[in-house]
Design a protein around this motif. Structure first.
Motif, PDB file in Angstrom:
ATOM      1  N   SER A 160       6.671  -2.045  16.313  1.00  7.90           N
ATOM      2  CA  SER A 160       5.807  -1.700  17.439  1.00  7.90           C
ATOM      3  C   SER A 160       5.981  -0.223  17.761  1.00  7.90           C
ATOM      4  CB  SER A 160       6.133  -2.548  18.664  1.00  7.90           C
ATOM      5  OG  SER A 160       5.322  -2.184  19.762  1.00  7.90           O
ATOM      6  N   ARG A 161       4.961   0.574  17.434  1.00 10.59           N
ATOM      7  CA  ARG A 161       4.935   2.014  17.677  1.00 10.59           C
ATOM      8  C   ARG A 161       6.179   2.712  17.106  1.00 10.59           C
ATOM      9  NH1 ARG A 161       2.914   0.199  22.543  1.00 10.59           N
ATOM     10  NH2 ARG A 161       4.635   0.923  23.838  1.00 10.59           N
ATOM     11  N   ARG A 162       6.610   2.245  15.946  1.00 11.15           N
ATOM     12  CA  ARG A 162       7.757   2.867  15.281  1.00 11.15           C
ATOM     13  C   ARG A 162       7.313   4.145  14.579  1.00 11.15           C
ATOM     14  NH1 ARG A 162      11.235   0.646  10.039  1.00 11.15           N
ATOM     15  NH2 ARG A 162      12.978   2.112  10.281  1.00 11.15           N
ATOM     16  N   PRO A 163       8.016   5.279  14.787  1.00 15.55           N
ATOM     17  CA  PRO A 163       7.654   6.498  14.074  1.00 15.55           C
ATOM     18  C   PRO A 163       8.024   6.412  12.595  1.00 15.55           C
ATOM     19  CG  PRO A 163       8.985   6.970  16.034  1.00 15.55           C
ATOM     20  CD  PRO A 163       9.092   5.506  15.759  1.00 15.55           C
ATOM     21  N   LEU A 164       7.130   6.866  11.743  1.00 12.57           N
ATOM     22  CA  LEU A 164       7.407   7.098  10.324  1.00 12.57           C
ATOM     23  C   LEU A 164       7.088   8.551  10.056  1.00 12.57           C
ATOM     24  CD1 LEU A 164       7.775   6.711   7.270  1.00 12.57           C
ATOM     25  CD2 LEU A 164       5.480   5.680   7.204  1.00 12.57           C
ATOM     26  N   CYS A 165       8.092   9.346   9.748  1.00 17.41           N
ATOM     27  CA  CYS A 165       7.880  10.779   9.554  1.00 17.41           C
ATOM     28  C   CYS A 165       8.358  11.209   8.171  1.00 17.41           C
ATOM     29  CB  CYS A 165       8.609  11.586  10.631  1.00 17.41           C
ATOM     30  SG  CYS A 165       8.154  13.342  10.620  1.00 17.41           S
ATOM     31  N   PHE A 166       7.509  11.990   7.501  1.00 17.61           N
ATOM     32  CA  PHE A 166       7.865  12.514   6.178  1.00 17.61           C
ATOM     33  C   PHE A 166       8.689  13.790   6.272  1.00 17.61           C
ATOM     34  CE2 PHE A 166       4.280   9.758   5.234  1.00 17.61           C
ATOM     35  CZ  PHE A 166       4.683   9.153   4.056  1.00 17.61           C
ATOM     36  N   GLY A 167       8.792  14.376   7.465  1.00 18.73           N
ATOM     37  CA  GLY A 167       9.579  15.589   7.614  1.00 18.73           C
ATOM     38  C   GLY A 167       9.084  16.693   6.697  1.00 18.73           C
ATOM     39  N   GLU A 168       9.988  17.263   5.905  1.00 22.40           N
ATOM     40  CA  GLU A 168       9.623  18.342   4.990  1.00 22.40           C
ATOM     41  C   GLU A 168       9.225  17.832   3.610  1.00 22.40           C
ATOM     42  OE1 GLU A 168      12.950  20.984   4.958  1.00 22.40           O
ATOM     43  OE2 GLU A 168      12.637  21.649   7.029  1.00 22.40           O
ATOM     44  N   ASN A 169       9.175  16.519   3.443  1.00 20.84           N
ATOM     45  CA  ASN A 169       8.852  15.939   2.146  1.00 20.84           C
ATOM     46  C   ASN A 169       7.342  15.850   1.946  1.00 20.84           C
ATOM     47  OD1 ASN A 169      11.628  15.223   1.359  1.00 20.84           O
ATOM     48  ND2 ASN A 169      11.493  13.838   3.106  1.00 20.84           N
ATOM     49  N   VAL A 170       6.889  16.225   0.767  1.00 20.59           N
ATOM     50  CA  VAL A 170       5.485  16.095   0.388  1.00 20.59           C
ATOM     51  C   VAL A 170       5.405  15.473  -1.002  1.00 20.59           C
ATOM     52  CG1 VAL A 170       4.619  17.987   1.824  1.00 20.59           C
ATOM     53  CG2 VAL A 170       5.463  18.472  -0.501  1.00 20.59           C
ATOM     54  N   VAL A 196       0.860  -1.180   0.000  1.00 23.02           N
ATOM     55  CA  VAL A 196       0.000   0.000   0.000  1.00 23.02           C
ATOM     56  C   VAL A 196       0.894   1.227   0.000  1.00 23.02           C
ATOM     57  CG1 VAL A 196      -1.731   1.297   1.308  1.00 23.02           C
ATOM     58  CG2 VAL A 196      -1.839  -1.217   1.241  1.00 23.02           C
ATOM     59  N   GLU A 197       0.593   2.188  -0.869  1.00 22.24           N
ATOM     60  CA  GLU A 197       1.374   3.422  -0.871  1.00 22.24           C
ATOM     61  C   GLU A 197       0.732   4.437   0.070  1.00 22.24           C
ATOM     62  OE1 GLU A 197       3.330   6.320  -4.199  1.00 22.24           O
ATOM     63  OE2 GLU A 197       1.150   6.422  -3.974  1.00 22.24           O
ATOM     64  N   LEU A 198       1.576   5.090   0.872  1.00 20.17           N
ATOM     65  CA  LEU A 198       1.150   6.181   1.734  1.00 20.17           C
ATOM     66  C   LEU A 198       1.910   7.424   1.308  1.00 20.17           C
ATOM     67  CD1 LEU A 198      -0.534   7.030   4.260  1.00 20.17           C
ATOM     68  CD2 LEU A 198       1.539   6.606   5.610  1.00 20.17           C
ATOM     69  N   ALA A 199       1.176   8.451   0.892  1.00 16.81           N
ATOM     70  CA  ALA A 199       1.782   9.694   0.420  1.00 16.81           C
ATOM     71  C   ALA A 199       1.300  10.852   1.282  1.00 16.81           C
ATOM     72  CB  ALA A 199       1.425   9.943  -1.048  1.00 16.81           C
ATOM     73  N   TYR A 200       2.198  11.795   1.567  1.00 13.77           N
ATOM     74  CA  TYR A 200       1.885  12.914   2.459  1.00 13.77           C
ATOM     75  C   TYR A 200       1.824  14.214   1.669  1.00 13.77           C
ATOM     76  CZ  TYR A 200       2.245  16.054   6.506  1.00 13.77           C
ATOM     77  OH  TYR A 200       2.026  17.031   7.446  1.00 13.77           O
ATOM     78  N   PHE A 201       0.789  15.019   1.946  1.00 13.93           N
ATOM     79  CA  PHE A 201       0.569  16.278   1.233  1.00 13.93           C
ATOM     80  C   PHE A 201       0.638  17.483   2.164  1.00 13.93           C
ATOM     81  CE2 PHE A 201      -0.782  13.243  -1.793  1.00 13.93           C
ATOM     82  CZ  PHE A 201      -0.731  13.841  -3.049  1.00 13.93           C
ATOM     83  N   GLY A 202       1.302  17.341   3.305  1.00 12.42           N
ATOM     84  CA  GLY A 202       1.358  18.436   4.255  1.00 12.42           C
ATOM     85  C   GLY A 202       0.064  18.546   5.044  1.00 12.42           C
ATOM     86  N   GLY A 203       0.087  19.387   6.082  1.00 15.47           N
ATOM     87  CA  GLY A 203      -1.094  19.499   6.932  1.00 15.47           C
ATOM     88  C   GLY A 203      -1.431  18.152   7.534  1.00 15.47           C
ATOM     89  N   SER A 204      -2.685  17.759   7.384  1.00 11.52           N
ATOM     90  CA  SER A 204      -3.127  16.433   7.843  1.00 11.52           C
ATOM     91  C   SER A 204      -3.523  15.553   6.668  1.00 11.52           C
ATOM     92  CB  SER A 204      -4.310  16.585   8.807  1.00 11.52           C
ATOM     93  OG  SER A 204      -3.915  17.228   9.994  1.00 11.52           O
ATOM     94  N   CYS A 205      -3.035  15.879   5.486  1.00 15.71           N
ATOM     95  CA  CYS A 205      -3.507  15.237   4.259  1.00 15.71           C
ATOM     96  C   CYS A 205      -2.606  14.093   3.817  1.00 15.71           C
ATOM     97  CB  CYS A 205      -3.610  16.268   3.140  1.00 15.71           C
ATOM     98  SG  CYS A 205      -4.324  15.590   1.625  1.00 15.71           S
ATOM     99  N   PHE A 206      -3.227  12.939   3.619  1.00 10.50           N
ATOM    100  CA  PHE A 206      -2.546  11.757   3.110  1.00 10.50           C
ATOM    101  C   PHE A 206      -3.332  11.170   1.947  1.00 10.50           C
ATOM    102  CE2 PHE A 206      -1.245  11.997   7.523  1.00 10.50           C
ATOM    103  CZ  PHE A 206       0.105  11.684   7.496  1.00 10.50           C
TER     104      PHE A 206
END
Length: 303
Positions: free
Chosen positions: A279-289, A42-52
């Motif tokens: 287990s509760r591993r953070p996945l962060c996109f940082g400044e990437n959108v 499954v692809e998860l893409a981040y668009f900033g704000g709260s948008c995925f």
């Protein structure tokens, strides 16, 4: 004059009638009888704000919480308009400007503040009705209290105004259970937790100002969800979000947790087997959108 202005805004309505796209993709999914095919990436893409954007193994695209600037026009949260994109299904968790820009997206199906279940192709989406955060005493700016003092809006449940409702959005596809928290309160009743169940990927509002949830609340929510991955949203990105938003980057929370996964671009592929080893591993996109940022304020963002 004021009544005429209000009428103009009401008459504007949805922008869908202006869109040149159509729902041929949805017809194609129907004719192929695309259904659940078990597990798959499954692809998860981040668009900033709260948008995925979530892309299912069959290729269906689901966008949650596209943003816009405040409609009153006196100050902005975003440096430019939301990118012009086309998706199959678009959803909004609640009626705040940084979550409800559905009119700006070309979507075949629009689900606004969903309560109940929508199933199509290889996805099942469940909206669980609850309430927005109304206690912001953990934030440097107690915006909930300021809202109560400066406006006539009731923010506290059960008699809150519409914009302080929230729908938790559960997306099930490819063998993964992905939950978008929106701006939900951290302590919903047990009946809500039971409807949610265990979660593989939790999309939680996490930022350095602790605008929606405090870090302690984030940890408690993630633990109760049994989340394998925890993905921050609702945070500041220097070339997407204005400083006037008062948001901050989520780096402090991310780096305080073991084995953080810093995405190198605005989209990642999630493998169910690999996710379940975490287990509760953070996945962060940082400044990437997942779109091309414009060079100047007032420009148009590209997909």
């Amino acid at each position: 004059m004021q009544e005429a202005a209000v009428k103009d805004r009401i008459d504007e309505g949805s922008w869908a009638w202006k869109q040149r796209e159509n729902n041929n993709r949805m017809i194609g999914f129907q004719e192929r009888n695309v259904g659940s095919k078990g597990e798959g990436q499954v692809e998860l893409a981040y668009f900033g704000g709260s948008c995925f954007r979530i892309t299912t193994p069959a290729g269906l695209t689901i966008l949650i919480d596209p943003w816009r600037n405040p409609p009153w026009g006196s100050w902005d949260w975003y440096l430019y308009d939301f990118p012009a994109i086309e998706v199959d299904v678009a959803l909004s968790t609640h009626a705040h400007f940084d979550h409800d820009g559905l009119h700006a997206v070309s979507a075949n199906t629009v689900l606004d503040r969903l309560a109940g279940t929508y199933a199509f192709a290889d996805v099942r989406i469940t909206g669980i009705a609850d309430k927005h955060v109304s206690d912001s005493t953990h934030n440097a700016y107690d915006w909930a209290e300021m809202t109560r003092r400066l406006t006539d809006m009731e923010t506290r449940p059960p008699n809150n105004a519409r914009s302080f409702d929230n729908s938790l959005i559960l997306v099930e596809t490819g063998g993964l259970r992905i939950l978008h928290w929106g701006d939900n309160r951290p302590d919903p009743p047990d009946s809500v937790w039971e409807r949610i169940g265990d979660i593989d990927v939790a999309l939680l509002p996490i930022d350095g100002s602790q605008h929606v949830l405090s870090y302690e609340q984030v940890d408690r929510v993630a633990e109760r969800l049994g989340a394998r991955l925890v993905v921050p949203h609702h945070y500041h990105i220097w070339d997407v979000t204005t400083r006037g938003s008062t948001l901050l980057p989520p780096n402090g929370w991310v780096d305080a947790n073991p084995d953080p996964w810093w995405a190198g671009e605005g989209a990642v592929w999630l493998d169910p087997e690999e996710i379940r080893r975490s287990s509760r591993r953070p996945l962060c996109f940082g400044e990437n959108v997942a779109f091309r940022k414009p060079d100047t304020k007032g420009g148009k963002a590209g997909a």
